[in-house]
Design an enzyme around this catalytic site. Structure first.
Site, PDB file in Angstrom:
ATOM      1  N   GLU A 115      -1.355  -1.410  -4.971  1.00 19.44           N
ATOM      2  CA  GLU A 115      -2.576  -0.661  -5.258  1.00 19.44           C
ATOM      3  C   GLU A 115      -2.338   0.310  -6.403  1.00 19.44           C
ATOM      4  OE1 GLU A 115      -5.599   0.695  -2.125  1.00 19.44           O
ATOM      5  OE2 GLU A 115      -4.460   2.507  -2.577  1.00 19.44           O
ATOM      6  N   ASP A 137       0.881  -1.168   0.000  1.00 15.54           N
ATOM      7  CA  ASP A 137       0.000   0.000   0.000  1.00 15.54           C
ATOM      8  C   ASP A 137       0.919   1.218   0.000  1.00 15.54           C
ATOM      9  OD1 ASP A 137      -2.284   1.656   0.240  1.00 15.54           O
ATOM     10  OD2 ASP A 137      -2.035   1.730   2.411  1.00 15.54           O
ATOM     11  N   ASP A 182      -2.297   0.830   7.457  1.00 15.98           N
ATOM     12  CA  ASP A 182      -1.554   0.703   6.198  1.00 15.98           C
ATOM     13  C   ASP A 182      -1.120  -0.738   5.949  1.00 15.98           C
ATOM     14  OD1 ASP A 182      -1.350   3.582   5.256  1.00 15.98           O
ATOM     15  OD2 ASP A 182      -0.583   3.752   7.299  1.00 15.98           O
TER      16      ASP A 182
END
Length: 173
Positions: free
Chosen positions: A67, A8, A139
């Site tokens: 992502e 991420d 996160d």
């Protein structure tokens, strides 16, 4: 058996999560955050790159999932996120990992069942799916969710090949 590294990306905090997939079984390996507390952007990118290289060296993942960029309200934020994604992808490619990318809505849909899920719902489902005793940090939970998404979508039942990030290597070794 496949080890999946989920990322991420963020310029200040980059979450990472590692899982092992054996058939439909997902097992937690490790997760955490690469924190960059310096103000200098080039130094932040260097720290993110070094952190990901260290994680790859320690855990030897088979694949790398990250992502996709989303449209941030602030263009400066989107640029910084893009830079963090870029150095993360370069780190993975320099270690010859296949790179896959997933949209945030796709990750939420795969893990929670709805593309509009809240952060806490993602954390709760990651804890449930990986049989963890507590919720991972936000996160790290997002990174684990990205890895879980890759695990689900890459299985023979759910193969979605268009998510593969195609990169042409120009004779680099």
């Amino acid at each position: 058996m496949t080890t999946i590294l989920g990322i991420d990306p963020g310029s200040r905090i980059t979450g990472y999560g590692l899982i092992r997939q054996e058939g439909c079984q997902l097992t937690y390996i490790d997760s955490g955050c690469i924190r960059t507390i310096v103000k200098d952007m080039p130094m932040r990118m260097k720290l993110i790159y070094a952190g990901i290289i260290e994680i790859i060296a320690q855990f030897r993942p088979d694949v790398f999932a990250i992502e996709q960029v989303f449209m941030a309200k602030n263009p400066d934020t989107a640029i910084k996120l893009g830079q963090a994604r870029g150095v993360a992808i370069v780190a993975a490619m320099n270690k010859n990992l296949d790179v896959f990318e997933y949209a945030a809505r796709q990750v939420k849909q795969a893990v929670v069942g709805t593309g509009s899920a809240e952060k806490i719902q993602v954390q709760n489902m990651v804890r449930y799916l990986l049989k963890l005793s507590t919720n991972p940090l936000e996160d790290a939970a997002d990174a684990l969710a990205i890895a879980i998404t890759h695990g689900h979508l890459s299985s023979k039942m759910f193969r979605i090949s268009e998510n593969r990030l195609h990169v042409v290597r120009a004779g680099l070794k």
